[in-house]
Motif scaffolding. Structure first.
Motif: not given
Length: 315
Positions: A81, A85, A88-89, A138-141, A143-144, A158, A192
């Protein structure tokens, strides 16, 4: 399952003597503590060691169990995870932002390395605002992704199915900021992970299917309101992908985009592992982190271009 029972099961299944068990258990326990116990889909009461022992038990012969055990140690790739993360960031800053800077540099008529000049320009701010980001799952995240990139709510969604009402809302907000004639100049489709690429694009009975196809068709449906510019560029950003999936997308998306009069895509990738190995990992394909495909509406003869050298890890 109690820890001692798991250890006994593993030793029995693998037929290890005391010395071998001590050596192998030390290695497995480190793997479990550092990473694998974090996996969130183990059955209730089980973690890595218990699940490994039960999985190995299915093989009938000792040689098969040893082969499976070595395969698990040497070929399985686990993205935690925390690592996801970080992907993604960093995806916006490492991949999206350089493209927006390059686009702004062209409009400014300056060199791409004049970063201070570009970053402070209205052209760069406009290029960023005229970008739309859609999640493919949903795995694209998203929001983050939005928070780490400093994007506005009015340019991030989303899902790739935005519908007429949401599309009109996106366009209205854009034109309030950029003028009545403004349109989106860059579309980013974000996800993702892909193992085969077939859920993104495939042909069934000579008809295109998949999430990328649906997303592009919906965006083209909005063109009557000039939702996208005539030279809009499309990107597919994948945090994790296998080489098998990349090859599939390359093979199938090129003729699809060419058929729409859109310049064929180019591919850039950044891998945390060597791209060449004698025994590929993860679904018989090399795992690649942070991948993006790019296509533009500009009708220019072109071909697929692999540009991994332009996305090397920072030193």
């Amino acid at each position: 399952m109690r820890q001692d029972l798991a250890e006994n099961l593993l030793a029995k299944v693998m037929e290890w003597d005391t010395g071998t068990f001590a050596q192998e258990y030390a290695r497995l326990n480190r793997l479990a503590l550092l990473k694998y116990d974090e996996y969130q889909q183990f059955s209730p009461g089980r973690k890595f060691l218990e699940s490994l022992g039960l999985w190995l038990r299915q093989f009938n012969s000792r040689d098969d169990r040893r082969t499976a055990y070595e395969w698990m140690l040497k070929r399985v790739v686990f993205v935690s995870n925390l690592e996801m993360r970080q992907l993604v960031e960093s995806s916006y800053h490492d991949f999206v932002r350089p493209k927006l800077l390059a686009s702004a540099a062209v409009k400014l008529g300056c060199r791409p390395y004049e970063l201070a000049k570009i970053e402070q320009s209205t052209e760069f701010a406009s290029a960023k605002r005229r970008s739309l980001f859609l999640g493919l799952s949903d795995g694209s995240r998203m929001d983050l992704f939005r928070r780490s990139a400093g994007l506005m709510n009015e340019q991030v969604w989303q899902a790739y199915e935005i519908g007429d009402f949401k599309a009109a809302s996106f366009l209205s907000d854009l034109r309030q900021d950029e003028g009545e004639e403004a349109s989106f100049e860059s579309i980013f489709l974000v996800d993702d992970f892909t193992a085969s690429g077939t859920s993104y694009f495939r042909m069934e009975n000579d008809a295109p299917k998949g999430k990328v196809y649906k997303a592009i068709e919906q965006l083209r449906h909005q063109d009557r309101s000039k939702f996208t510019s005539s030279d809009c560029e499309y990107y597919i950003v994948l945090y994790v992908a296998t080489q098998k999936a990349l090859d599939h997308l390359k093979q199938h998306l090129e003729p699809y985009f060419s058929g729409l009069g859109i310049k064929p895509l180019s591919l850039s990738q950044f891998s945390l592992w060597p791209t060449k190995r004698s025994s590929p990992r993860m679904i018989r394909s090399t795992p690649t982190l942070c991948v993006w495909f790019h296509a533009t509406n500009t009708i220019v003869p072109g071909r697929w271009i692999h540009t991994s050298s332009r996305a090397e890890p920072p030193t």
